[in-house]
Design an enzyme around this catalytic site. Structure first.
Site, short mmCIF file in Angstrom:
data_model
loop_
_atom_site.label_atom_id
_atom_site.label_comp_id
_atom_site.label_asym_id
_atom_site.label_seq_id
_atom_site.Cartn_x
_atom_site.Cartn_y
_atom_site.Cartn_z
CB THR A 182 51.31 60.29 63.04
OG1 THR A 182 50.56 60.79 64.14
CG2 THR A 182 51.54 58.80 63.22
NE ARG B 12 43.89 61.35 71.09
CZ ARG B 12 44.56 61.14 69.96
NH1 ARG B 12 45.85 60.97 69.99
NH2 ARG B 12 43.93 61.10 68.80
N GLY C 37 45.40 57.64 70.78
CA GLY C 37 44.70 57.65 69.50
C GLY C 37 44.84 56.32 68.79
CG ASP C 38 45.16 56.45 64.56
OD1 ASP C 38 45.34 57.56 65.10
OD2 ASP C 38 45.70 56.13 63.49
CB THR D 126 49.05 59.83 59.62
OG1 THR D 126 49.02 61.15 60.18
CG2 THR D 126 49.02 59.95 58.11
N GLY E 293 42.71 60.42 64.86
CA GLY E 293 42.79 59.12 65.49
C GLY E 293 41.46 58.57 65.99
N1 ASP Z 1 46.62 59.66 64.31
C1 ASP Z 1 47.33 60.39 65.31
C2 ASP Z 1 46.58 60.34 66.61
O1 ASP Z 1 45.40 60.51 66.62
C3 ASP Z 1 47.58 61.81 64.96
C4 ASP Z 1 48.20 62.01 63.64
O2 ASP Z 1 48.23 61.15 62.78
O3 ASP Z 1 48.75 63.09 63.49
O4 ASP Z 1 47.18 60.17 67.64
#
Ligand code: ASP
Length: 307
Positions: A170, A198, A200-201, A221, A224
């Site tokens: 990310t 889906r 994520g965060d 990052t 998530g």
């Molecule tokens: N945090 C990101 C997610 O869960 C993934 C990542 O940081 O690589 O979507």
């Protein structure tokens, strides 16, 4: 007007299993992104402009899990999430599960600035992009050969083993401008072989990022699902509000992610004085900083956990 520091831009290219053969490409991508973001700040542009410019550059660079070159979901498609936040007004924009927009950070900014809503997803977000003249692309143009190969490998494993170790590439940026305003942005393709839909965060205000001129800006990052449950972006910023320097707040946030949920990740934190913090407990984290006096792109390793 309270005291503030000189302009600073802090960026990251993810924390996780960044392989040896991508290290140079990551560092080069971070430098190009910092040039783009710093060009904004150096000519008096806003923190939001700098964050957007840096992230557009990282989205366009095929090495990172954001924009073109992102990981593929279980349907073999790229689905993108992004958010941006303005620390002056606490305005924020987020988009999720977007498949036809090349630069989701631009779309997040459009949501922030031209709609009364904070968050739009999927078909609705894409319709919003179309009405606001943002170029739309075919999903196939966002798919890189590298990610197509990873997808095939993950599909072979599915049902036998859990999907391959999630990569965490990310991207994110935080900036302080000459007016003393902070901003934060984060953009991602999510996790390898994620289920369709889906989120994520990364695009969730307070989880994958936060910005408040009264305290700090952060971009995260990592895993998530864990970051969301800890609302870790806001948590880190609140530590700065309570008096922690950004580095202490970043260390505490990663300490909490590991100790409370046994999860991995990384974050960048920047406060109004221009003080920076970077922490990760992942195998590697790619990040960089640019100001009138600093210019660095760094691949930090962790001996906390190489799993
Ligand atoms: N945090 C990101 C997610 O869960 C993934 C990542 O940081 O690589 O979507």
């Amino acid at each position: 007007v309270s005291e503030h520091g000189a302009p600073v831009l802090l960026v990251h290219g993810g924390a996780g299993h960044i392989p040896d053969d991508l290290v140079e490409a990551y560092l080069a991508g971070l430098r190009t992104a910092m040039d783009a973001g710093w060009a904004m700040l150096a000519r008096g542009g806003s923190a939001v402009d700098a964050v957007e410019a840096a992230i557009v550059s990282l989205e366009d660079d095929g090495s990172f899990d954001a924009g073109r070159g992102s990981v593929l979901n279980q349907d073999g498609r790229v689905q993108l999430d992004a958010m941006i936040m303005d620390g002056a007004s606490l305005a924020a924009g987020g988009v999720g599960a977007v498949e036809t927009v090349r630069n989701p950070i631009r779309l997040a900014r459009l949501v922030m600035e031209t709609s009364p809503q904070v968050y739009l997803v999927a078909a609705g977000a894409e319709r919003f992009a179309a009405t606001h003249g943002l170029p739309r692309v075919d999903n196939a143009t966002l798919v890189s050969p590298r990610e197509r190969r990873r997808f095939e490998a993950a599909r072979e494993l599915a049902g036998v083993d859990p999907p391959a170790a999630p990569v965490h590439d990310t991207v994110g940026a935080v900036a302080l401008d000459a007016e003393g305003n902070l901003a934060s942005g984060t953009s991602t393709g999510g996790t390898t072989y994620k289920p369709v839909g889906r989120i994520g965060d990364s695009s969730i205000v307070g989880a994958g990022g936060y910005a408040d001129n009264d305290s700090a800006a952060a971009s995260l990052t990592g895993e998530g699902e864990a970051i969301m449950r800890l609302v870790l972006g806001k948590w880190a910023v609140d530590r700065v509000a309570a008096g922690d320097p950004p580095q202490a707040a970043a260390d505490a946030a990663i300490g909490r992610l590991g100790a409370r949920l046994g999860a991995h990740g990384g974050l960048i934190v920047l406060d109004r004085l221009g003080r920076t913090g970077v922490a990760s407990n992942a195998f590697r984290m790619a990040w960089g900083v640019r100001s009138a006096t600093r210019s660095d792109a760094v691949m930090s390793g962790s001996d906390v956990d190489r799993g």
